[in-house]
Design a protein around this motif. Structure first.
Motif, PDB file in Angstrom:
ATOM      1  N   ARG A  48       0.852  -1.197   0.000  1.00  0.00           N
ATOM      2  CA  ARG A  48       0.000   0.000   0.000  1.00  0.00           C
ATOM      3  C   ARG A  48       0.884   1.241   0.000  1.00  0.00           C
ATOM      4  NH1 ARG A  48      -5.180  -1.948   1.816  1.00  0.00           N
ATOM      5  NH2 ARG A  48      -5.245  -4.038   0.903  1.00  0.00           N
ATOM      6  N   LEU A  49       0.356   2.326  -0.557  1.00  0.00           N
ATOM      7  CA  LEU A  49       1.167   3.533  -0.709  1.00  0.00           C
ATOM      8  C   LEU A  49       1.411   4.264   0.603  1.00  0.00           C
ATOM      9  CD1 LEU A  49       0.063   5.186  -4.076  1.00  0.00           C
ATOM     10  CD2 LEU A  49       2.003   3.708  -3.579  1.00  0.00           C
ATOM     11  N   ARG A  50       0.427   4.236   1.503  1.00  0.00           N
ATOM     12  CA  ARG A  50       0.580   5.002   2.738  1.00  0.00           C
ATOM     13  C   ARG A  50       1.204   4.109   3.809  1.00  0.00           C
ATOM     14  NH1 ARG A  50      -2.242   9.900   2.007  1.00  0.00           N
ATOM     15  NH2 ARG A  50      -0.991  10.623   3.763  1.00  0.00           N
ATOM     16  N   VAL A  51       2.418   4.481   4.218  1.00  0.00           N
ATOM     17  CA  VAL A  51       3.139   3.718   5.238  1.00  0.00           C
ATOM     18  C   VAL A  51       3.580   4.674   6.347  1.00  0.00           C
ATOM     19  CG1 VAL A  51       3.979   2.108   3.468  1.00  0.00           C
ATOM     20  CG2 VAL A  51       5.457   3.993   4.227  1.00  0.00           C
ATOM     21  N   ILE A 108       8.978   0.033   9.233  1.00  0.00           N
ATOM     22  CA  ILE A 108       8.124   0.652   8.229  1.00  0.00           C
ATOM     23  C   ILE A 108       6.947  -0.295   7.997  1.00  0.00           C
ATOM     24  CG2 ILE A 108       7.975   1.657   5.922  1.00  0.00           C
ATOM     25  CD1 ILE A 108      10.031   3.013   7.803  1.00  0.00           C
ATOM     26  N   VAL A 109       5.751   0.198   8.268  1.00  0.00           N
ATOM     27  CA  VAL A 109       4.556  -0.644   8.198  1.00  0.00           C
ATOM     28  C   VAL A 109       3.462   0.104   7.429  1.00  0.00           C
ATOM     29  CG1 VAL A 109       3.004  -2.130   9.528  1.00  0.00           C
ATOM     30  CG2 VAL A 109       5.147  -1.367  10.559  1.00  0.00           C
ATOM     31  N   GLU A 110       2.757  -0.624   6.584  1.00  0.00           N
ATOM     32  CA  GLU A 110       1.614  -0.031   5.885  1.00  0.00           C
ATOM     33  C   GLU A 110       0.545   0.381   6.902  1.00  0.00           C
ATOM     34  OE1 GLU A 110       1.306  -3.072   2.175  1.00  0.00           O
ATOM     35  OE2 GLU A 110       1.801  -3.824   4.182  1.00  0.00           O
ATOM     36  N   ASN A 111      -0.003   1.569   6.724  1.00  0.00           N
ATOM     37  CA  ASN A 111      -1.044   2.043   7.637  1.00  0.00           C
ATOM     38  C   ASN A 111      -2.210   1.062   7.725  1.00  0.00           C
ATOM     39  OD1 ASN A 111       0.587   4.270   7.820  1.00  0.00           O
ATOM     40  ND2 ASN A 111      -0.871   5.718   6.950  1.00  0.00           N
ATOM     41  N   ASP A 112      -2.584   0.489   6.584  1.00  0.00           N
ATOM     42  CA  ASP A 112      -3.719  -0.446   6.566  1.00  0.00           C
ATOM     43  C   ASP A 112      -3.416  -1.729   7.353  1.00  0.00           C
ATOM     44  OD1 ASP A 112      -5.164   1.310   5.053  1.00  0.00           O
ATOM     45  OD2 ASP A 112      -4.882   0.270   3.153  1.00  0.00           O
TER      46      ASP A 112
END
Length: 402
Positions: A48-51, A108-112
């Motif tokens: 996913r783009l938002r991390v 670093i983790v995807e927000n979702d």
């Protein structure tokens, strides 16, 4: 006659900060309702783009809440090192977790992925009512409680409303809380990138004359998330341009540190703005996360600041409840507001200072940058302090973040 469901706390917003706050309160037996405009699903497939760069303090919070165990470990990108340098100068600095006897500096983790872990934990707690795909239609505040009407006509009441509904907070706007804000004059381009060379669990950031570019290591050895801060016109040309040209420009901007870069996702851009609510609390109301403040993504600290809001709010409300005090009385919420405002202002000032120092190619500023970076890189006590700050270890931490 319409029935009204009554709760201790109504949280508006089912993102990461809202769900974390709900869990912490429910674990202390407060009855909570979460009004969530969307719904949360497990992540799979492409990144996913938002991390977010989740620091140690935030990870400890998520662990205490029982949510970290539900975050998909195979999609976490732990980083052991950080490298920062000035594109057109000699200044550089490197951080290594092992130098301070740590395994990692953060992840670093995807927000979702984080949101799904939190939502899974929420489903285990009987004290939380999670209303997905629901929006607020009306909100009103009385002396003893707040009243909320949902878009389906249902009525709720709560001793306290927590606005966790993001940068364009409906709650904040309805309550007519003014904002202090300024536009950074930049857009952040985000994308997933395949690199020719492995990232080796290292977060990298280069300061260019027109803004910083970060490569954040994701869950595969050759996969990174980028955040590229550029003026709006340059952002548009990078978005509209040919993919091959974008990849060449990105590789050159990054000094080819990871070899050739290949686009592995769509490209998105969003304007960078600092926002700071004049009030973080009012009678029967608290704002947390992006509803209260947004900062420059320079060091990826936005969500960590939001998780500190969640932890501090949990700590404050639980203590008020223990003492038999009204959790929605503004007089009782003032210490929380002062605490969160001080933390937010400190972070905003630090990000603004960094941005100004690394902005442009003024030769005097370049010399100061180079000397400063190299001094810190070669002076262990200051370097250690920087690493502790990056990991979220600061003087006053909420108990859940320790």
């Amino acid at each position: 006659m319409f029935s009204t469901q009554t709760y201790d706390v109504a949280i508006v917003g089912g993102g990461m900060v809202g769900l974390a706050t709900a869990i912490g309160l429910a674990m202390e037996e407060l009855r909570v309702v979460v009004i969530d405009a969307g719904e949360t699903e497990a992540v799979s497939g492409d990144a996913r783009l938002r991390v977010s760069a989740i620091n140690k303090a935030s990870q400890r919070l998520l662990t205490h809440l029982g949510a970290w165990a539900y975050v998909d470990e195979s999609r976490i990108g732990p980083y052991q090192k950080m490298a920062v340098w000035d594109k057109d100068g000699l200044g550089k600095i490197g951080f290594d977790a092992h130098s301070i006897s740590e395994q990692t500096l953060g992840s670093i983790v995807e927000n979702d992925n984080i949101a799904y872990g939190l939502a899974t934990r929420v489903a285990e707690l009987n004290e939380i009512t999670h209303l997905e795909n629901r929006r607020l239609d009306k909100i009103a505040f009385g002396e003893r409680e707040a009243w909320l009407t949902l878009d389906n006509g249902d009525n709720l009441a709560a001793a306290l409303v927590i606005g966790a509904d993001g940068a364009h907070s409906w709650v904040r706007e309805q309550c007519k809380i003014p904002m202090t804000f300024w536009d950074y004059g930049h857009h952040a381009i985000v994308a997933s990138i395949r690199t020719e060379l492995p990232h080796n669990d290292t977060a990298r950031q280069v300061f260019l004359s027109e803004g910083p570019l970060a490569f954040l290591p994701l869950f595969e050895p050759d996969l990174c998330s980028i955040v590229w801060s550029v003026p709006p016109t340059k952002a548009q040309s990078l978005l509209d341009g040919d993919i091959t040209e974008f990849e060449r420009s990105l590789t050159a901007a990054f000094d080819g540190k990871l070899g050739m870069c290949k686009l592995a996702s769509e490209r998105q851009a969003f304007p960078l703005r600092m926002r700071y609510a004049r009030h973080f609390a009012r009678h029967r109301l608290v704002l947390v996360g992006d509803a209260a403040h947004t900062i420059h993504p320079l060091a990826g600290q936005g969500v960590n600041l939001g998780f500190l809001d969640a932890a501090a709010t949990i700590e404050t409300l639980v203590e008020l409840k223990r003492k038999g005090k009204d959790i929605g009385d503004y007089a009782n919420l003032r210490p929380l507001e002062r605490w969160r405002k001080a933390d937010a202002l400190e972070m905003i000032a630090a990000m603004e200072g960094f941005k100004r120092l690394f902005d442009g190619s003024n030769p005097i500023k370049k010399a100061v940058r180079d000397i400063g970076l190299n001094l810190v890189d070669n002076f262990s006590p200051v370097k250690t302090l920087f690493m502790q700050q990056a990991m979220g270890n600061k003087s006053r931490l909420p108990t859940l973040c320790k």
